[in-house]
Design an enzyme around this catalytic site. Sequence first.
Site, mmCIF file in Angstrom:
data_model
loop_
_atom_site.group_PDB
_atom_site.id
_atom_site.type_symbol
_atom_site.label_atom_id
_atom_site.label_comp_id
_atom_site.label_asym_id
_atom_site.label_seq_id
_atom_site.Cartn_x
_atom_site.Cartn_y
_atom_site.Cartn_z
ATOM 1 N N SER A 190 2.758 -9.751 6.816
ATOM 2 C CA SER A 190 2.865 -9.572 5.378
ATOM 3 C C SER A 190 1.630 -10.126 4.678
ATOM 4 C CB SER A 190 4.168 -10.208 4.884
ATOM 5 O OG SER A 190 4.479 -9.797 3.585
ATOM 6 N N HIS A 243 11.037 -5.296 7.041
ATOM 7 C CA HIS A 243 9.731 -5.911 6.838
ATOM 8 C C HIS A 243 9.382 -6.968 7.887
ATOM 9 C CE1 HIS A 243 6.259 -6.802 4.358
ATOM 10 N NE2 HIS A 243 6.578 -8.087 4.316
ATOM 11 N N ASP A 251 10.503 0.121 5.022
ATOM 12 C CA ASP A 251 10.119 -1.226 4.593
ATOM 13 C C ASP A 251 10.091 -1.251 3.068
ATOM 14 O OD1 ASP A 251 8.890 -3.634 3.990
ATOM 15 O OD2 ASP A 251 7.343 -3.446 5.526
#
Length: 187
Positions: free
Chosen positions: A11, A163, A135
């Site tokens: 991320s 995610h 996602d």
Amino acid sequence: MDLGVIFVGHSVSSVIGMLASVQSPNYFEKLILVSPSPCYINDPINNYIGGFERRDIEDLLDIMEKNYIGWASFLAPMVMKNEDQPELSQELEASFCSTDPLIANCFAQATFYSDNRSDLANVTIPSLILQCAEDAIAPTEVGDYLHCHLFNSTLRLMKATGHCPHMSHSAETIHLIQEFLRKIPNT
């Protein structure tokens, strides 16, 4: 000094790794970017889909500030997106709840309001982009965008949903990373 580090980031940490590689490229051999996003806010003027409207982010941060436990309870299943593995959402929620709300809010603001799209052209390290299906945080358009704007990148659309594929689909994540690392570099 060439250290040959293989960086793995998830991320926003992926973007932090990319920025570090721009500052000191001689330290990095490869970048593994798991569910990355250079910008989370949609930008219709530049035809960019980041996953959220600015108002969505403002609302999310407002809920976070007013009811942190409720925010964690709402966000964890959305981020995880693996209804068949509810223990993963519970683990993520517990992780959110174990963080100081003030620090989490500052981090969330810095993350969701950042825009590092202009930095992508400066990344020269070979990169693997692991893009998950479904996602809600970094939609597939983000993976496509990164692949188009990162020099020497490989995009792999995963079967994993959500995610956090390193949690929900670790075998697939490991397989794709190993496959990328085994590739012989172009000479």
